[in-house]
Scaffold this motif. Sequence first.
Motif: not given
Length: 344
Positions: A89, A204, A219, A215
């Motif tokens: 990831r 997730t 980010y 997720a």
Amino acid sequence: MGRAPCCDKANVKKGPWSPEEDAKLKAYIEKHGTGGNWIALPQKIGLKRCGKSCRLRWLNYLRPNIKHGGFSEEEDNIICSLYISIGSRWSIIAAQLPGRTDNDIKNYWNTRLKKKLLGKQRKDHQARRASGIKQEMKRGNANPMVSADNKNNQNPYWPELPLLAPIPFSNQEPRFNDHASIRKLLIKLGGRFSEDDQLIRNATSTQFPNGVSYAQQLYDQPINNVSSSASMDTSNDTAVQFAQAHYNIEGARLQMVQGESNFPAVGIEEMAYNNPQRLDGLEFLLSDDMLNDRIGTTSGESVVGSMVEMSSLVYPPMASNCEGIQQGLLQECSLEELRYPGIL
DNA sequence: AATATGAACAACCGCCCGACT
DNA sequence: AAGTCGGGCGGTTGTTCATAT
């Protein structure tokens, strides 16, 4: 029905960016921002580039405070730790390293770090084998290759990953270093546990009340810096808290991998005894003692595929966390080589 | 000096997901 | 609800440079 291409491929320039193109793109974004539409951006500034290409160029190269090369030992450790923890990831890993982009880290891992790790593992085990053989000779074993460890056709020389430094916790951040706390948090976030404490959902896909996936929150709200792929929006408290919580969970898990865990109930040791089959392929996570104890309790064959099951048991919040290890390290280093390092 | 090989890095590709209509 | 679109991601490929033969 297929998707329309994001740009007119025939009219788009490919390949390396020229300094002029860089300057144009940089100047425009610094002045106007991306305008929230990468696809339209190149037309606005007269670049014959795909919008995605512009985005990539900006995020990976032109953005301010980007570091290239010269990874430190500390960064290596963080990357390795996170890779072991969450797999490939890259954007999440990049979020933990100020100034690093996911692309950079991905390249660094693929070209150097992976080899470095494997090289170290082989070296360590060759050294261990050599000293082990000496000891066997001392004990009068005429054939040291068939040592006590090696009886039952088991492999005592499973490679270990280097001891990785756990990601440090901030004093201000809440710590999730016990199973109950983590479970509470995960339940709060939408997960659920079965009766035997297995989390049966993929974290997730967990949704925040505001509908943003976790997720995505990660980010968008990196802990230390701006991820290469992160949005430039300002943070909201929920997201930051969650990112911190997630970060700490990962930290706790890393500690667990290193045998420093405070998890009382679900440990690798327990699994090794209760469900040895599921440990096949992940022996390198066990201590030597545990490994020796385990020998004789399982059938001979290792099944790498079981690692996924294993990972989902030990690390329920992240489905298939060990996929990265499988696909990265284990594919590079064949199963046989892992079982008999230095011999092949 | 020329060529082969490998390492490192930049960029592209295709897919997935969420937002929007 | 279904279709479309753009952003974002991970994997892969292409290019350049360094080193070995």
